[in-house]
Design a protein around this motif. Structure first.
Motif, PDB file in Angstrom:
ATOM      1  N   ASP A 126      -8.134   4.197  -4.105  1.00  0.00           N
ATOM      2  CA  ASP A 126      -6.686   4.392  -4.022  1.00  0.00           C
ATOM      3  C   ASP A 126      -5.916   3.076  -4.038  1.00  0.00           C
ATOM      4  O   ASP A 126      -4.823   2.995  -4.598  1.00  0.00           O
ATOM      5  N   VAL A 127      -6.479   2.050  -3.385  1.00  0.00           N
ATOM      6  CA  VAL A 127      -5.831   0.739  -3.322  1.00  0.00           C
ATOM      7  C   VAL A 127      -6.885  -0.335  -3.534  1.00  0.00           C
ATOM      8  O   VAL A 127      -7.952  -0.304  -2.895  1.00  0.00           O
ATOM      9  N   VAL A 128      -6.616  -1.280  -4.420  1.00  0.00           N
ATOM     10  CA  VAL A 128      -7.423  -2.494  -4.542  1.00  0.00           C
ATOM     11  C   VAL A 128      -6.591  -3.645  -4.007  1.00  0.00           C
ATOM     12  O   VAL A 128      -5.416  -3.799  -4.365  1.00  0.00           O
ATOM     13  N   LEU A 129      -7.204  -4.431  -3.158  1.00  0.00           N
ATOM     14  CA  LEU A 129      -6.538  -5.560  -2.516  1.00  0.00           C
ATOM     15  C   LEU A 129      -7.234  -6.856  -2.915  1.00  0.00           C
ATOM     16  O   LEU A 129      -8.467  -6.916  -2.971  1.00  0.00           O
ATOM     17  N   CYS A 130      -6.445  -7.879  -3.180  1.00  0.00           N
ATOM     18  CA  CYS A 130      -6.996  -9.211  -3.458  1.00  0.00           C
ATOM     19  C   CYS A 130      -6.060 -10.237  -2.834  1.00  0.00           C
ATOM     20  O   CYS A 130      -4.894 -10.329  -3.218  1.00  0.00           O
ATOM     21  N   GLY A 179      -2.997   4.808  -8.458  1.00  0.00           N
ATOM     22  CA  GLY A 179      -3.542   3.852  -7.501  1.00  0.00           C
ATOM     23  C   GLY A 179      -2.845   2.514  -7.631  1.00  0.00           C
ATOM     24  O   GLY A 179      -2.231   2.195  -8.663  1.00  0.00           O
ATOM     25  N   ARG A 180      -2.962   1.687  -6.596  1.00  0.00           N
ATOM     26  CA  ARG A 180      -2.187   0.452  -6.524  1.00  0.00           C
ATOM     27  C   ARG A 180      -3.105  -0.765  -6.383  1.00  0.00           C
ATOM     28  O   ARG A 180      -4.089  -0.728  -5.634  1.00  0.00           O
ATOM     29  N   PHE A 181      -2.743  -1.805  -7.103  1.00  0.00           N
ATOM     30  CA  PHE A 181      -3.418  -3.098  -6.983  1.00  0.00           C
ATOM     31  C   PHE A 181      -2.453  -4.048  -6.297  1.00  0.00           C
ATOM     32  O   PHE A 181      -1.399  -4.390  -6.839  1.00  0.00           O
ATOM     33  N   VAL A 182      -2.792  -4.480  -5.083  1.00  0.00           N
ATOM     34  CA  VAL A 182      -1.938  -5.365  -4.296  1.00  0.00           C
ATOM     35  C   VAL A 182      -2.540  -6.762  -4.350  1.00  0.00           C
ATOM     36  O   VAL A 182      -3.655  -6.989  -3.863  1.00  0.00           O
ATOM     37  N   LEU A 183      -1.805  -7.689  -4.932  1.00  0.00           N
ATOM     38  CA  LEU A 183      -2.292  -9.044  -5.178  1.00  0.00           C
ATOM     39  C   LEU A 183      -1.418 -10.061  -4.474  1.00  0.00           C
ATOM     40  O   LEU A 183      -0.206 -10.116  -4.708  1.00  0.00           O
ATOM     41  N   LEU A 184      -2.028 -10.865  -3.604  1.00  0.00           N
ATOM     42  CA  LEU A 184      -1.366 -12.021  -2.990  1.00  0.00           C
ATOM     43  C   LEU A 184      -2.103 -13.261  -3.469  1.00  0.00           C
ATOM     44  O   LEU A 184      -3.327 -13.381  -3.278  1.00  0.00           O
ATOM     45  N   SER A 196      -6.224   2.338   9.208  1.00  0.00           N
ATOM     46  CA  SER A 196      -5.263   2.985   8.310  1.00  0.00           C
ATOM     47  C   SER A 196      -5.904   3.671   7.108  1.00  0.00           C
ATOM     48  O   SER A 196      -5.203   4.350   6.347  1.00  0.00           O
ATOM     49  N   PHE A 197      -7.213   3.502   6.913  1.00  0.00           N
ATOM     50  CA  PHE A 197      -7.888   4.067   5.745  1.00  0.00           C
ATOM     51  C   PHE A 197      -9.123   4.850   6.170  1.00  0.00           C
ATOM     52  O   PHE A 197      -9.780   4.521   7.154  1.00  0.00           O
ATOM     53  N   SER A 198      -9.436   5.872   5.391  1.00  0.00           N
ATOM     54  CA  SER A 198     -10.611   6.688   5.701  1.00  0.00           C
ATOM     55  C   SER A 198     -11.911   5.988   5.307  1.00  0.00           C
ATOM     56  O   SER A 198     -12.965   6.236   5.905  1.00  0.00           O
ATOM     57  N   ARG A 199     -11.823   5.103   4.309  1.00  0.00           N
ATOM     58  CA  ARG A 199     -13.009   4.378   3.841  1.00  0.00           C
ATOM     59  C   ARG A 199     -12.555   3.048   3.275  1.00  0.00           C
ATOM     60  O   ARG A 199     -11.547   2.977   2.565  1.00  0.00           O
ATOM     61  N   CYS A 213       0.819  -1.221   0.000  1.00  0.00           N
ATOM     62  CA  CYS A 213       0.000   0.000   0.000  1.00  0.00           C
ATOM     63  C   CYS A 213       0.846   1.262   0.000  1.00  0.00           C
ATOM     64  O   CYS A 213       0.363   2.346  -0.368  1.00  0.00           O
ATOM     65  N   GLN A 214       2.094   1.159   0.439  1.00  0.00           N
ATOM     66  CA  GLN A 214       3.023   2.297   0.404  1.00  0.00           C
ATOM     67  C   GLN A 214       2.457   3.539   1.112  1.00  0.00           C
ATOM     68  O   GLN A 214       2.570   4.669   0.618  1.00  0.00           O
ATOM     69  N   GLY A 215       1.835   3.325   2.271  1.00  0.00           N
ATOM     70  CA  GLY A 215       1.385   4.437   3.092  1.00  0.00           C
ATOM     71  C   GLY A 215       0.096   5.107   2.655  1.00  0.00           C
ATOM     72  O   GLY A 215      -0.312   6.114   3.251  1.00  0.00           O
ATOM     73  N   ARG A 216      -0.562   4.604   1.631  1.00  0.00           N
ATOM     74  CA  ARG A 216      -1.819   5.225   1.202  1.00  0.00           C
ATOM     75  C   ARG A 216      -2.892   5.051   2.272  1.00  0.00           C
ATOM     76  O   ARG A 216      -2.956   4.020   2.928  1.00  0.00           O
ATOM     77  N   SER A 217      -3.749   6.079   2.398  1.00  0.00           N
ATOM     78  CA  SER A 217      -4.720   6.079   3.497  1.00  0.00           C
ATOM     79  C   SER A 217      -6.110   6.540   3.066  1.00  0.00           C
ATOM     80  O   SER A 217      -6.921   6.914   3.892  1.00  0.00           O
ATOM     81  N   GLY A 218      -6.382   6.521   1.777  1.00  0.00           N
ATOM     82  CA  GLY A 218      -7.675   6.977   1.283  1.00  0.00           C
ATOM     83  C   GLY A 218      -8.713   5.876   1.264  1.00  0.00           C
ATOM     84  O   GLY A 218      -9.134   5.375   2.301  1.00  0.00           O
ATOM     85  N   VAL A 219      -9.098   5.446   0.060  1.00  0.00           N
ATOM     86  CA  VAL A 219     -10.137   4.435  -0.114  1.00  0.00           C
ATOM     87  C   VAL A 219      -9.494   3.104  -0.491  1.00  0.00           C
ATOM     88  O   VAL A 219      -8.740   3.021  -1.464  1.00  0.00           O
TER      89      VAL A 219
END
Length: 249
Positions: free
Chosen positions: A121-125, A150-155, A72-75, A48-54
């Motif tokens: 801001d970040v999509v997580l999967c 924006g960042r897509f973090v995939l594990l 860590s996130f507003s939404r 996420c590199q410190g992002r804190s939005g959505v």
């Protein structure tokens, strides 16, 4: 260990039915739940590199990652194909002091019909893409909803892992829960990101040993091999693949 049986999935309705049945009893099956969650959260935060939005998590299941990441996130938005998974997640989140920040929706990752363009801001999967029916369409939707940069973090499980690619087939042990499951190899994962114009900013491997799907002695052997893989940077000995894709602005 009960023998893993691969369930045949022919369409989306059967996929929904599978996860609906799993919702009430879903739990960590591959080791100590708290330790493994903490480990995944550390990897996610790096991505996420410190992002804190959505933050949007697709295939959120019972929302264990969303609950932990809420401070860590507003939404935060969680989507899943299974209505019962979402219902279970809502019950679990009732105990969270951050429950007002989290929205849970039944929304297939191939559609994300409830998510606006360029709104996240970040999509997580995490451990879900391998079960999804149209992975290319999923990643296109991820790119659509991400804001610029924006960042897509995939594990996801690593298709080139020695357990999936060599040892399990030799031992005659099934590795897929669903007939539609697909474990991506490095080049396939990179190509998938690029097909949606996401730039791969990070690709690495993480410790994933599916102990719930193998004999106990095999898990011990694979733990040793994972340590060797970490030290010697041998991808074939690592069970998890982690990628971060960035949407160009």
């Amino acid at each position: 260990m009960a023998s893993l049986k691969t369930q045949t999935i022919l369409n989306r309705s059967e996929l929904v039915a599978h996860f609906d049945r799993s919702a009430a009893t879903y739990e960590e099956g591959h080791g100590d739940a708290r330790r493994l969650l903490d480990y995944r959260l550390a990897l996610i935060r790096q991505g996420c590199q410190g992002r804190s939005g959505v933050l949007l998590e697709i295939g959120c299941g019972t929302a264990i990652h969303l609950a932990a990441l809420a401070p860590s996130f507003s939404r935060l938005i969680g989507t899943d194909i299974s209505p019962r998974m979402i219902a279970t997640a809502r019950r679990k989140l009732q105990a969270s002091p951050y429950q007002d920040r989290v929205e849970l929706r039944v929304d297939p990752a191939e559609e994300l019909g409830t998510i606006d363009d360029s709104s996240v801001d970040v999509v997580l999967c995490v451990g879900a893409l391998e079960h999804m029916l149209d992975r290319a369409q999923v990643v296109r939707q991820v790119a659509r909803v991400l804001r610029d940069r924006g960042r897509f973090v995939l594990l996801t499980p690593h298709g080139g892992y020695c357990w999936f690619a060599l040892l399990a087939p030799i031992l005659g042990i099934a590795t897929r829960h669903l007939s539609t499951d697909r474990f991506l190899k490095r080049r396939e994962a990179i190509a998938l990101m690029r097909s949606a114009d996401l730039q791969v900013s990070r690709l690495d491997y993480w410790t994933f040993i599916p102990k719930g799907d193998m004999p106990a002695w095999t898990g011990v052997v694979l733990e040793f091999l994972d340590r060797v893989g970490r030290i010697c940077r041998l991808a074939a000995l690592r069970g998890g693949l982690i990628l971060t894709g960035v949407k160009d602005g």
